[in-house]
Design a protein around this motif. Structure first.
Motif, short mmCIF file in Angstrom:
data_model
loop_
_atom_site.label_atom_id
_atom_site.label_comp_id
_atom_site.label_asym_id
_atom_site.label_seq_id
_atom_site.Cartn_x
_atom_site.Cartn_y
_atom_site.Cartn_z
N ALA A 131 0.76 -1.25 0.02
CA ALA A 131 0.18 -0.07 -0.03
C ALA A 131 0.88 1.23 0.01
CB ALA A 131 -0.90 0.01 1.11
N LEU A 132 2.17 1.07 0.01
CA LEU A 132 3.19 2.12 0.30
C LEU A 132 4.24 2.05 -0.63
CD1 LEU A 132 3.25 2.82 3.97
CD2 LEU A 132 2.14 4.21 2.45
N SER A 133 3.79 1.27 -1.98
CA SER A 133 4.79 1.16 -2.94
C SER A 133 5.40 2.45 -3.65
CB SER A 133 4.25 0.48 -4.27
OG SER A 133 3.97 -0.91 -3.69
N PRO A 134 6.66 2.33 -4.13
CA PRO A 134 7.46 1.21 -4.16
C PRO A 134 8.09 0.93 -2.59
CG PRO A 134 8.51 3.16 -5.45
CD PRO A 134 7.13 3.57 -4.98
N ALA A 135 8.42 -0.39 -2.59
CA ALA A 135 9.26 -0.38 -1.24
C ALA A 135 10.79 -0.93 -1.47
CB ALA A 135 8.37 -1.86 -0.62
N ALA A 136 11.43 -0.81 -0.48
CA ALA A 136 12.87 -1.20 -0.16
C ALA A 136 13.05 -1.45 0.95
CB ALA A 136 13.75 0.24 -0.89
N MET A 137 14.40 -2.22 1.17
CA MET A 137 14.72 -2.69 2.69
C MET A 137 16.23 -2.23 2.54
SD MET A 137 13.92 -6.01 4.55
CE MET A 137 12.17 -5.85 5.32
N VAL A 138 16.82 -1.37 3.62
CA VAL A 138 18.22 -0.89 3.61
C VAL A 138 18.57 -1.52 4.92
CG1 VAL A 138 19.72 1.03 3.88
CG2 VAL A 138 17.91 1.02 2.30
N ASN A 139 19.59 -2.56 4.77
CA ASN A 139 19.94 -3.40 5.96
C ASN A 139 19.00 -3.83 6.69
OD1 ASN A 139 22.51 -3.13 5.16
ND2 ASN A 139 23.17 -1.49 6.63
#
Lengths: 514, 156
Positions: free
Chosen positions: B128-136
């Protein structure tokens, strides 16, 4: 006074921790008699971080509240003054008010790891009821409720349970499939992080119903916070005696282990998940035998999705009839729909089956986030069909969607505006299958690669008609010849894109005379 | 005299023991080893196989099947960019291209200075909060290049 700031991953992803720290600081600076509670998310993600405060009239909400907004928001809460971020009473926000929250009743309301809070909001009533019943009666109640598997296949949960229950005594297992890998879905994650005891309660009831003394909860590694919260919840339930050798003082046994996935989408397929829990490569198993007869470590096993098991405590508490009164046709109860992608108000909408796609996308979702026209939505995950604007009035129920060449799946709805290239999406469906195929059966392993190559030829304008026919033929082979839904359903997004949006595939070079 | 085991191998043996040397715990064991050491080194595989009474091929098979496990450590900053459908609907493809170009690193690779690893991921459950990423390991919603750059700089 209690002030709430969610600790749900999605809320954290837009700064909820910073907001919470600012709330703590403001409470201290003002010397307020207030405590900060880290709740789950209400599922209105465009409003995250959503700050709530208890008032005599009920909980009031503010959002989205950044750390910089906190001081003025706290001021408005204390003085009862207006604030530009004020949303009024949380329960009166139309997005929430118009839902039928059964499974998600407590999510965002309670402190997820407070067992006292859980019980004060109706938690454990289902398990207490179940402890007074024999296994067959519990299975019958679940069967009578009409509850169907929420993972996507929609198989009646009660039949699965009864199959395992009726087998001779011996080691049996409950496996909860929390490998929520479908793009556009996050309901399982919200349960893990927002109401973990509910899922544990559902699993314990399943164990008691079928005579299983051990359960496994398989959670994908992409959800590190979910894993952490669930492990803590298991420890709390063990310490409180709701898990272990004497569940709630009943003399029954149920142990629960949390297992991490390792980044393989295919492990959401039930037999792959079993292999993975056994410590092996996540390759699918041929069926028969079905897992209910020969599942984990070859023993009878109930495998249910998170949302299936999370629906059970309420059914045991309020009765099968209460649950069955929601929904339409053979799709009884509610489904937590997930509005995702290019959508203005993305989030979780729990509604009875029968709600239309238009109500979800337009009334709840507010249309596209970009403000451009709606073009398509993919319903039911990466293996689900794309639907056209003309299909928006379809009611969401398993049968109606199946009749229209689509599927409800896990209730995820990914919206696209008119900039989407459906040719690229069809290519991606094959590419995803290529990356995530377990490799066991040929139609899936090889079909995905050939499918991707052939769509690429179409998109380059090479022999378009011939290659479209080839893709259609390949899809038939994959659908009919694959061992599981990965290869079997990859044709769904591909063929729906081809059928509904042929103009996106018509890339043949135009003749100079035209 | 056999050569003394390297600290990595000793660690792997200890992790196996902590899991009761149960073969069914192999994935948890590999996770635990990687969480501590940053990767599962090739030289630990025979020791793991021995401890769990598995063939080395079986351990290798599991290692190579799952996307999570790595033979060599990632860079100090690990950025996972979601390229699943929901994120694509919000411009993930352009974001990935842009981010990789700015940091001169290909998707799935580590930068030449060994600092930054960029990986594709398929759904982080934040659709629902795209785009998504993950940092560490930290989830990022409504990701854009500016926010990712700031998080990368912070984590360096």
């Amino acid at each position: 006074m209690r002030i709430y700031v969610p600790a749900d991953s999605a809320a954290l992803s837009v700064g909820a921790d910073e907001t919470a720290a600012a709330v703590d600081a403001a409470i201290a600076a003002r010397g307020l008699d207030a405590t900060l509670v880290r709740n789950g998310s209400r599922g209105m993600f465009w409003l995250e971080p959503l700050v709530e405060a208890e008032t005599p009239a009920g909980r009031i909400a503010f959002g989205p509240v950044t750390a910089g907004d906190v001081d003025s928001v706290i001021g408005a809460i204390v003085d009862g003054t207006a604030h530009p971020l004020a949303l009024g009473l949380t329960e009166e926000i139309p997005y929430l008010k118009n839902q039928e929250r059964l499974t998600f009743e407590r999510v965002g309301v309670t402190d997820p790891l407070s067992l006292a809070d859980y019980e004060a909001h109706g938690g454990l009533a289902g398990l207490r009821a179940a402890l007074g019943m024999d296994g067959a009666a519990i299975c019958k109640e679940v069967l009578d409720s009409g509850l169907r598997g929420r993972g996507g296949a929609g198989f009646p949960a009660g039949i699965k349970w009864k199959t395992v229950h009726d087998l001779p005594e011996g080691q049996k297992y409950i496996c909860c499939n929390g490998d929520e890998g479908d793009s556009g879905t996050f309901a399982d994650r919200m349960i893990f992080e927002g109401d973990p005891f509910l899922l544990i309660e559902g699993m314990v009831i399943a164990g008691i119903a079928v005579g299983a003394t051990e359960g496994y909860l398989y959670i994908r590694s992409e959800y590190p916070r979910s894993i952490e919260v669930m492990k803590r919840a298991v420890a709390i339930m063990e310490a409180a005696g709701w898990l272990g050798a004497n569940v709630g003082g009943s003399g029954r046994t149920f142990w629960l282990k949390v297992r991490r996935g390792a980044g393989a989408y295919i492990c959401g397929e039930e037999s792959s998940m079993l292999e993975s829990i056994e410590g092996k490569r996540g390759t699918v198993r041929s069926k028969p035998p079905i897992p209910a007869i020969s599942g984990l470590f070859g023993r009878p096993t109930v495998i249910n999705n998170v949302l299936t098991l999370a629906a059970v405590p309420l059914i045991m508490d309020k009765g099968a009839q209460f649950y069955r009164d929601y929904g339409m046709g053979r799709s009884t109860g509610t489904l937590p729909f997930q509005l995702a992608g290019n959508i203005a108000r993305g989030g979780l909408v729990e509604k009875a089956f029968g709600v239309t796609l238009r109500e979800l996308v337009e009334d709840f979702g507010g249309g596209t986030a970009s403000g451009r026209p709606f073009r398509t939505a993919q319903v039911g995950g990466p293996l689900g069909a794309y639907v056209s604007a003309g299909m928006l009035d379809l009611p969401m129920d398993y049968e109606t969607f199946a009749e229209n060449g689509a599927m409800v799946g896990h209730g995820g709805i990914v919206v696209f505006d008119d900039t989407v290239d459906m040719g690229a999406m069809a290519r991606f469906a094959f590419e995803f299958c290529e990356i995530e195929s377990c490799g066991k059966c040929t139609p899936c392993r090889v079909g995905a690669v050939r499918g991707k190559e052939t769509v690429e030829k179409i998109l380059r304008g090479e022999d378009v008609a011939k290659n479209v026919a080839l893709v259609e033929d390949l899809c038939e082979v994959m659908r009919d010849g694959s061992l599981c839904a990965m290869g079997g359903l990859t044709p769904m997004p591909v063929l729906s894109a081809l059928k509904l949006f042929p103009e996106d595939f018509d890339r043949a070079p135009k003749l100079a005379a035209e | 005299m056999p050569e003394p085991a390297s600290p990595q191998v000793e660690h792997a043996i200890a992790v196996c023991a902590a899991h009761g040397n149960a073969a069914s715990e192999l994935i948890e064991i590999l996770h635990d080893i990687q969480d501590e050491a940053g990767c599962v080194a090739e030289e630990t595989l025979p020791a793991i196989a021995k401890a769990l009474n598995l063939a080395r091929a079986e351990v290798h098979g599991v290692m190579s099947f799952y996307h999570d496990f790595r033979r060599a450590p990632a860079g100090r900053v690990r950025v996972q960019l979601c390229r699943a459908e929901s994120c694509q609907s919000r411009g993930a493809s352009a974001l990935i291209e842009d981010f990789c170009a700015r940091h001169d690193v290909a998707l799935g690779q580590t930068s030449r200075d060994g600092m930054l690893t960029v990986e594709a991921v398929y759904c982080l459950g934040n659709c629902a909060l795209s785009p998504a990423a993950m940092v560490n390991g930290r989830l990022v919603g409504r990701a854009d290049v500016a926010r990712l750059d700031a998080l990368v700089a912070e984590a360096r």
